[in-house]
Design a protein around this motif. Structure first.
Motif, PDB file in Angstrom:
ATOM      1  N   LEU A 246      21.972 -10.360   2.821  1.00 54.54           N
ATOM      2  CA  LEU A 246      22.728 -10.750   1.641  1.00 54.54           C
ATOM      3  C   LEU A 246      22.324  -9.904   0.447  1.00 54.54           C
ATOM      4  CD1 LEU A 246      22.826 -14.616   1.968  1.00 54.54           C
ATOM      5  CD2 LEU A 246      24.293 -12.891   2.939  1.00 54.54           C
ATOM      6  N   ALA A 250      24.690  -7.749  -1.951  1.00 58.30           N
ATOM      7  CA  ALA A 250      24.834  -8.271  -3.317  1.00 58.30           C
ATOM      8  C   ALA A 250      24.477  -7.214  -4.356  1.00 58.30           C
ATOM      9  CB  ALA A 250      23.974  -9.522  -3.491  1.00 58.30           C
ATOM     10  N   VAL A 253      27.227  -4.581  -4.819  1.00 57.95           N
ATOM     11  CA  VAL A 253      28.448  -5.001  -5.502  1.00 57.95           C
ATOM     12  C   VAL A 253      28.183  -5.370  -6.961  1.00 57.95           C
ATOM     13  CG1 VAL A 253      30.365  -6.597  -5.447  1.00 57.95           C
ATOM     14  CG2 VAL A 253      29.390  -5.741  -3.334  1.00 57.95           C
ATOM     15  N   LEU A 294      18.718 -22.317  -5.107  1.00 58.03           N
ATOM     16  CA  LEU A 294      19.802 -21.719  -4.326  1.00 58.03           C
ATOM     17  C   LEU A 294      21.142 -21.913  -5.020  1.00 58.03           C
ATOM     18  CD1 LEU A 294      18.717 -22.858  -0.771  1.00 58.03           C
ATOM     19  CD2 LEU A 294      19.062 -20.513  -1.496  1.00 58.03           C
ATOM     20  N   LEU A 295      21.364 -23.146  -5.508  1.00 58.73           N
ATOM     21  CA  LEU A 295      22.628 -23.479  -6.158  1.00 58.73           C
ATOM     22  C   LEU A 295      22.868 -22.562  -7.349  1.00 58.73           C
ATOM     23  CD1 LEU A 295      24.974 -25.535  -6.424  1.00 58.73           C
ATOM     24  CD2 LEU A 295      23.480 -26.910  -7.854  1.00 58.73           C
ATOM     25  N   GLY A 298      23.515 -18.886  -6.396  1.00 61.79           N
ATOM     26  CA  GLY A 298      24.890 -18.706  -5.933  1.00 61.79           C
ATOM     27  C   GLY A 298      25.871 -18.706  -7.082  1.00 61.79           C
ATOM     28  N   LEU A 299      25.737 -19.702  -7.982  1.00 65.77           N
ATOM     29  CA  LEU A 299      26.670 -19.803  -9.103  1.00 65.77           C
ATOM     30  C   LEU A 299      26.590 -18.568  -9.988  1.00 65.77           C
ATOM     31  CD1 LEU A 299      26.429 -23.570 -10.125  1.00 65.77           C
ATOM     32  CD2 LEU A 299      28.319 -22.376  -9.003  1.00 65.77           C
ATOM     33  N   ILE A 301      25.645 -15.505  -9.068  1.00 63.42           N
ATOM     34  CA  ILE A 301      26.276 -14.356  -8.388  1.00 63.42           C
ATOM     35  C   ILE A 301      27.799 -14.429  -8.538  1.00 63.42           C
ATOM     36  CG2 ILE A 301      26.742 -13.311  -6.140  1.00 63.42           C
ATOM     37  CD1 ILE A 301      23.932 -13.859  -5.329  1.00 63.42           C
ATOM     38  N   VAL A 302      28.356 -15.631  -8.294  1.00 62.49           N
ATOM     39  CA  VAL A 302      29.808 -15.781  -8.421  1.00 62.49           C
ATOM     40  C   VAL A 302      30.227 -15.539  -9.867  1.00 62.49           C
ATOM     41  CG1 VAL A 302      31.753 -17.377  -8.197  1.00 62.49           C
ATOM     42  CG2 VAL A 302      29.965 -17.356  -6.469  1.00 62.49           C
ATOM     43  N   ILE A 305      30.077 -11.741 -10.756  1.00 60.77           N
ATOM     44  CA  ILE A 305      31.145 -10.953 -10.149  1.00 60.77           C
ATOM     45  C   ILE A 305      32.492 -11.300 -10.788  1.00 60.77           C
ATOM     46  CG2 ILE A 305      31.555 -12.500  -8.179  1.00 60.77           C
ATOM     47  CD1 ILE A 305      31.544  -8.772  -7.928  1.00 60.77           C
ATOM     48  N   THR A 306      32.649 -12.563 -11.208  1.00 56.60           N
ATOM     49  CA  THR A 306      33.898 -12.946 -11.882  1.00 56.60           C
ATOM     50  C   THR A 306      33.988 -12.275 -13.247  1.00 56.60           C
ATOM     51  OG1 THR A 306      33.741 -15.075 -10.785  1.00 56.60           O
ATOM     52  CG2 THR A 306      35.321 -14.897 -12.565  1.00 56.60           C
ATOM     53  N   ALA A 307      32.852 -12.288 -13.977  1.00 60.53           N
ATOM     54  CA  ALA A 307      32.858 -11.694 -15.313  1.00 60.53           C
ATOM     55  C   ALA A 307      33.079 -10.185 -15.230  1.00 60.53           C
ATOM     56  CB  ALA A 307      31.538 -11.997 -16.016  1.00 60.53           C
ATOM     57  N   ALA A 308      32.424  -9.549 -14.232  1.00 61.81           N
ATOM     58  CA  ALA A 308      32.574  -8.101 -14.096  1.00 61.81           C
ATOM     59  C   ALA A 308      33.994  -7.754 -13.667  1.00 61.81           C
ATOM     60  CB  ALA A 308      31.565  -7.569 -13.082  1.00 61.81           C
TER      61      ALA A 308
END
Lengths: 315, 330
Positions: A246, A250, A253, A294-295, A298-299, A301-302, A305-308
Motif C-alpha cells: 500500500l 500511496a 500517487v 487506521l481510520l 485512511g480518511l 489519504i482519501v 487525493i480528493t483535494a489534489a
C-alpha cells in the motif's frame, strides 16, 4: 513572488507542505519537545518507502494497469537471501547486497516474462508471482534467525549530524532517478509509453525492452530494500515487506504521479513518504488507539487525493 | 484506474462462413473456459479422493464458497465500470464485525450501519466520478478506514452471529448442498440483472465506451454511483454470509478477499477495462478458487509451505490457457 507561485504550481510541493503541517502539529502537541528527533526518525523510515516507491513509480508511469504487486513478497525473500548470504559476517556485506539485488532482479524479470508471454494484466501477473515468491520465502526462510553483520546493522542505523546516512544516499539515488526519468532516453521512453503506447511504438521506442527494464528495476529496488530493512530491523522476516504494498502505491500517487501513466514525479515520492511516516508519528504521539489511527490514516489519504484532484486526461 | 477507451470489435465486412465458424468456436471455448477450469479442478479432486465427491464432501469443501462468490460479484461491478476496489476485503471484515455485534444486539442499529456503509460506497462512486480520481488510491485509503472501524467495533476477535443468520447458513437442502444452490442463485440473479436488463447494458456500457454513453444522454455519474452501491451491497452480503459460517468475527477476517475477488473476476473471464465481465463466470471463478485454495491442495499432499505457490500456479495456468484460446479469436 513569481518564484513562489512557480513553486506552488509544482505538483510535488503539496506533499511536502502536508508533511510540514503534520510535523508542526506534532511539535505543537509535544510543546516543541523532540521535533528534531522526529525528523531523524522520519527520514530513516521514509528511506525504505522511497526506494520501493521509485520502483513502483516507474512501473505505474508505464500506463493504465501497470503496477507491481509482488514488492512485499520480493522484499521478504530478498531480506532472507541477504541475511543468509551475509551470515553475520562483515566481509560478506557486499556479496549479500548483490545477492539481494540479483534476487530482486530475477523476480522483476519473471514478472515481465509472465506479462509478456501470457499477455495477462500486470496486476494479476505480479499477484500470481507474489504467491509463488511468498511460498519460496516461507520454505527458504523457515526458522531463519540470522542477525545482520554488525557492520551492516551499524551502517543502516548510522547518522551524521542527525541525518541518517541511508537518507543521504537515497537522496543521491533519487536525484539520479529524476535525471534518468527526465533527461535520459530510458526515462523519456517510459513516459512516452505511458502517454500512448502505440504512438511510442510507432515512434521507434523499443516498448518490450523498456517495459522489461522497468519491471526488472522495480524488482531490483525491492530486493535492495529487503536487504536494507533486514539490516535496519536486525533480522529477516517473511512479513517485513507487507506494509510496502500500500505504501509504495500511496506515495507514488500522493506525490503527484499520474495513475493513468505518462507523468511521473520523483521529488513527490520523498514528500509523500515523509508525510505518511510523520502522519503515523503524529497519531502515535497523540496516543490514539490502533483503530482510530487506521481510520484517520485512511480518511487523510482519501482527503489528500480528493483535494489534489484527479489528472485531466492527457488527450 | 483510468481506462483507455477500448472499443468493442467491430464487424468490418462480410466474413467467409468458415472464418465465422472458427471465430464462433473460439468465442464459445473462451466463454466455457471458466467452467472447464472448474471441471478440471473437480476432476483432480475426484481422482485424488473419490469420497470427496459427495453431498457431505461438497458441503465441507465449498464451506466458504458463498462469501467468496459474493465478494467476487461485488468486485465485478466496479470492474464493469473500469474501476478497481482494493478495499473490498477490509470492508467484508468491517461488515462481519457489525454483523457479529450490532446486528445481533440491536438489529435496527445494525441494519442502519450496513445501509449507511452502502451509502458510503455510493458516495465514493460519486466522488471518484466528479473529481476524476483514481479508484485504486481512493479504495486503498478506504481499506484503512474500514479496517480502523472494524477494530473500533471489535477490538478483540469475538462477537456472535445472529441466530437467524446461523440457521440460514446451516441450511441443508435435500440432494444438492446449500453452497451449490446459493452459487446458482447468485449467478442467476446477477446475470439477469446485469446481462439481460436494459439498465444492465448501460452499466456495462459505462465501462465499454463512456464517451458514447454520455453523448447518448445517459448520466455517467449515476452509472458510477449505481455500480459502487452494488459493490457495497454485495460486500455487505458477503460479510454477513461469512459470519453466518464462522459464527464469530475478527477485524482481519476478510483481508484476503481483496485479491481473491479480483482473481475470481479475471478467472471468470472478466477484463479490467471495457466493461467485459461475466457474473456466471465470476461465480465459477470464485468456486474454482475456493476449491483450489485448500481441498485440492490437501488431497495432493502439497505441504502447507507451498500451498500459496500452488494457488499462484493455478492462476497462471488458467490464464495461460485463456491466452492460447483468445489468440485464436483474433
Amino acid at each position: 513572488m513569481a518564484s513562489l507561485r512557480l513553486l506552488l504550481a509544482k505538483p510535488w510541493i503539496w506533499s511536502f507542505i502536508g508533511a510540514l503541517l503534520v510535523w508542526l502539529a506534532t511539535v505543537a502537541f509535544t510543546g516543541g519537545y523532540g521535533g528534531g528527533g522526529m525528523i531523524t526518525a522520519a527520514l530513516s523510515l521514509a528511506v525504505f518507502t522511497v526506494i520501493v516507491g521509485v520502483g513502483q513509480m516507474f512501473v505505474i508511469t508505464l500506463g493504465p494497469g501497470n503496477v507491481d504487486l509482488s514488492l512485499p513478497a520480493n522484499i521478504g525473500l530478498a531480506s532472507a537471501v541477504a541475511m543468509k548470504v551475509m551470515d553475520g559476517n562483515d566481509q560478506m556485506i557486499a556479496v549479500g547486497l548483490l545477492a539481494a539485488l540479483a534476487c530482486g532482479m530475477a523476480i522483476g524479470a519473471a514478472n515481465y516474462l509472465l506479462i509478456w508471454a501470457l499477455r495477462i494484466p500486470p496486476i494479476i501477473a505480479t499477484l500470481s508471482a507474489s504467491f509463488i515468491i511468498q511460498s519460496i520465502d516461507i520454505s527458504y526462510g523457515r526458522g531463519l534467525q540470522i542477525k545482520p553483520p554488525p557492520g551492516f546493522a551499524d551502517f543502516t542505523n548510522r547518522q551524521i549530524l542527525g541525518i541518517p546516512v541511508l537518507a543521504i544516499l537515497t537522496v543521491l539515488f533519487t536525484i539520479g532517478a529524476a535525471i534518468a526519468l527526465q533527461r535520459m532516453i530510458y526515462g523519456r521512453s517510459v513516459l512516452a509509453i505511458g502517454q500512448n503506447i502505440r504512438a511510442a511504438w510507432l515512434a521507434g521506442v523499443n516498448v518490450g525492452r523498456i517495459r522489461f527494464l522497468t519491471y526488472t528495476l522495480s524488482g531490483a529496488l525491492g530486493g535492495l530494500d529487503g536487504a536494507l530493512l533486514a539490516g535496519y530491523f536486525r533480522g529477516a522476516n517473511v512479513d517485513i515487506g507487507n506494509e510496502y504494498l500500500l505504501a509504495s502505491i500511496a506515495v507514488v500517487v500522493i506525490g503527484g504521479t499520474s495513475v493513468a501513466g505518462g507523468k511521473a514525479n520523483v521529488p513527490g515520492v520523498w514528500g509523500a513518504a515523509l508525510f505518511l511516516v510523520l502522519l503515523l508519528t503524529m497519531l502515535n504521539t497523540f496516543g490514539v488507539s490502533a483503530g482510530v489511527r487506521l481510520l484517520l490514516t485512511g480518511l487523510i489519504i482519501v482527503g489528500v487525493i480528493t483535494a489534489a484532484g484527479g489528472q485531466k486526461a492527457l488527450r | 484506474m483510468r481506462p483507455e477507451m477500448t472499443a468493442a470489435p467491430v464487424e468490418t465486412g462480410p466474413r467467409s462462413s468458415s472464418e465465422r465458424g472458427a471465430l464462433a468456436r473460439a468465442r464459445l471455448l473462451r466463454s466455457l473456459l471458466p467452467a472447464l477450469s472448474l471441471g478440471l479442478v473437480l476432476l483432480a479432486i475426484a481422482w485424488l479422493n473419490p469420497r470427496a465427491i459427495s453431498y457431505f464432501g461438497f458441503s465441507l469443501m465449498l464451506n466458504l464458497a458463498i462469501p467468496i462468490a459474493l465478494a467476487t460479484i461485488a468486485q465485478m461491478f466496479v470492474i464493469a465500470g473500469n474501476e478497481l476496489d482494493l478495499s473490498i476485503g477490509t470492508f467484508v471484515g468491517f461488515v462481519g464485525c457489525v454483523t457479529a455485534t450490532w446486528l445481533k444486539e440491536a438489529p435496527l442499529v445494525g441494519v442502519l450501519i450496513l445501509l449507511g456503509s452502502i451509502g458510503v460506497y455510493a458516495l465514493l462512486g460519486a466522488l471518484i466520478h466528479l473529481r476524476n480520481l483514481p479508484s485504486i488510491v481512493v479504495t486503498l485509503g478506504m481499506s484503512f478506514v474500514w479496517q480502523g472501524l472494524a477494530i473500533l467495533i471489535l477490538p478483540k476477535p469475538g462477537g456472535k452471529a445472529p441466530d437467524w443468520l446461523l440457521s440460514l447458513m446451516a441450511f441443508k437442502p435435500p440432494f444438492v448442498p446449500f453452497p451449490i444452490i446459493a452459487a446458482l442463485a447468485i449467478a442467476a440473479v446477477v446475470h439477469f440483472g446485469l446481462m439481460r436488463t436494459s439498465y444492465g447494458v448501460i452499466l456495462r456500457g459505462s465501462g465499454g465506451n463512456a464517451a458514447a454513453l454520455s453523448r447518448a444522454g445517459w448520466s455517467l455519474l449515476k452509472t458510477k454511483i449505481v455500480l459502487f452501491a452494488l459493490t457495497g451491497l454485495f460486500g455487505v452480503l458477503s460479510g454477513m454470509a461469512l459470519i453466518g459460517i464462522t459464527t464469530s468475527a475478527d477485524a482481519n477476517i476478510g483481508n484476503g478477499y481483496t485479491l481473491l475477488s479480483i482473481a475470481g473476476v479475471i478467472l471468470g473471464g472478466g477484463e479490467f477495462v471495457g466493461g467485459r465481465v461475466s457474473p456466471i463466470g465470476a461465480v465459477i471463478g470464485a468456486l474454482t478458487l475456493a476449491l483450489a485454495a485448500s481441498p485440492l491442495l490437501t488431497f495432493m499432499h502439497i505441504p502447507p509451505d507451498w500451498q500459496v505457490a500452488a494457488n499462484g500456479a493455478i492462476l497462471i495456468i488458467v490464464l495461460a490457457a485463456r491466452v492460447l484460446i483468445s489468440r485464436r479469436e483474433r
